[in-house]
Enzyme design. Structure first.
Site, PDB file in Angstrom:
ATOM      1  CB  CYS A  74      -0.861  -0.019   1.264  1.00 24.07           C
ATOM      2  SG  CYS A  74      -1.867   1.455   1.516  1.00 24.07           S
ATOM      3  CB  CYS A 184      -3.089   3.825  -5.703  1.00 26.25           C
ATOM      4  SG  CYS A 184      -4.371   2.978  -4.729  1.00 26.25           S
TER       5      CYS A 184
END
Ligand code: DGL
Length: 262
Positions: A74, A184
C-alpha cells in the site's frame, strides 16, 4: 523463523493483490498470508495516526502468524508507517516505491503523470522520490478520488470507474505526458479501462514487479528465500466483507496461487 515461514502482505484492502500476483510469479515456492484491511479502506482519507495504528495492528497479526518478512503493499501505508514498522519489529519490511524514476528517465516529452491518493502525494516518501528522480521532467499529479472505493466494491470495470478515469487521465494526456505512474496498488485492476482511455504510446508503470524482485533480494540477503522444496500455502484474511477479496483471489491472481488454507 525459517525458509518455510510465510511472507506477510497487507494493504488497506484488495489492492495489494496486484502485488501478490507479482510475488507469486517471482517467488512461486513461497507461502503467503495476505491481510486486506477493507473495514478501514480507504486509508487515503485517514489521519497519519490512524494509518500507523492500522499498520501496527496488522503487522502484529502477521508477525504472530510467523511471517518472515512483511510487504506493505500500500503506497499510503508505506509513506506514512513503514519507518515506524521498521523501528518496531525485527523482521524486514518491503514497501511500495512509486515508479517515478524509470518514468522520468524514459520520458521524451518531459512530462510524466502520476495517479495516486491524496495522502500518498503528501508523504515525505513520495516527495523525496520525486525530488531525487524527477528533476528533469514536469510531474503532473492527479488524485484518483473514489477509485479505491470502486475497486473495493468489485466495480473496477464499471461505467462510473470509466467516467472517473476519463476525468482524471485525459487532462494529463492533453498536457502531453508520455509516461503514467500508477501510485496506488488498487489501480492495476483498472488497467483494462485505462488502456481503453489513454493512447497506446503512453507507457504505464506499475511498481509491483520491482517490489517482488526486492522481496527476493531481501530474502536472499537474510538467507530465508524458500528454495521451493516444501509445498507453499496461502491464506487470505479481511477485516471487512470478504466477498470481493475471494472473488479477486479466484479471478485476478496468477493461476499458480498456492493452495489456500481457509
Ligand atoms: N492500495 C492503497 C495504496 O496503494 C490504497 C490507499 C487507500 O486506501 O487510500 O495507496
Amino acid at each position: 523463523m525459517d525458509k518455510n515461514s510465510p511472507i506477510g502482505i497487507f494493504d488497506s484492502g484488495v489492492g495489494g493483490l496486484s502485488v501478490v500476483r507479482q510475488i507469486i510469479a517471482e517467488l512461486p515456492g513461497e507461502s503467503l498470508i495476505y491481510y486486506a484491511d477493507s473495514a478501514n479502506a480507504p486509508y487515503g482519507s485517514k489521519s497519519s495516526e490512524q494509518v500507523i495504528g492500522f499498520s501496527h495492528d496488522i503487522s502484529e497479526f502477521l508477525n504472530n502468524m510467523g511471517a518472515k518478512l512483511i510487504v506493505v503493499a500500500c503506497n499510503t501505508a508505506t509513506g506514512i508507517a513503514i519507518n515506524y514498522l521498521r523501528d518496531t519489529y525485527s523482521i524486514p519490511f518491503v514497501g511500495m516505491e512509486p515508479a517515478i524514476k524509470p518514468a522520468a528517465k524514459a520520458s521524451k516529452s518531459g512530462k510524466i503523470g502520476v495517479l495516486a491518493t491524496a495522502n500518498t502525494f503528501e508523504t515525505e516518501h513520495f516527495n523525496r522520490t520525486k525530488g531525487l528522480h524527477a528533476n528533469n521532467v514536469e510531474v503532473l499529479m492527479t488524485i484518483g478520488e473514489g477509485l479505491v472505493e470502486l475497486v473495493e466494491q468489485g466495480k473496477a470495470t464499471s461505467d462510473y470507474s470509466k467516467e472517473l478515469l476519463i476525468k482524471y487521465l485525459m487532462p494529463m494526456v492533453d498536457e502531453g505526458i508520455d509516461h503514467l505512474v500508477l501510485g496506488c496498488t488498487h489501480y492495476p485492476f483498472l488497467l483494462p479501462l485505462i488502456h481503453e482511455i489513454i493512447p497506446p504510446e503512453i507507457q504505464i508503470h506499475d511498481p509491483a514487479p520491482a517490489v517482488a524482485r526486492q522481496v527476493r533480494k531481501v530474502l536472499e540477503e537474510v538467507g530465508e528465500l524458500n528454495p521451493g522444496n516444501e509445498k507453499p500455502q496461502s491464506a487470505f484474511f479481511s477485516s471487512g466483507n470478504r466477498t470481493v477479496l475471494d472473488m479477486m483471489v479466484e479471478n485476478a491472481l496468477d493461476s499458480r496461487v498456492p493452495p489456500r488454507i481457509k
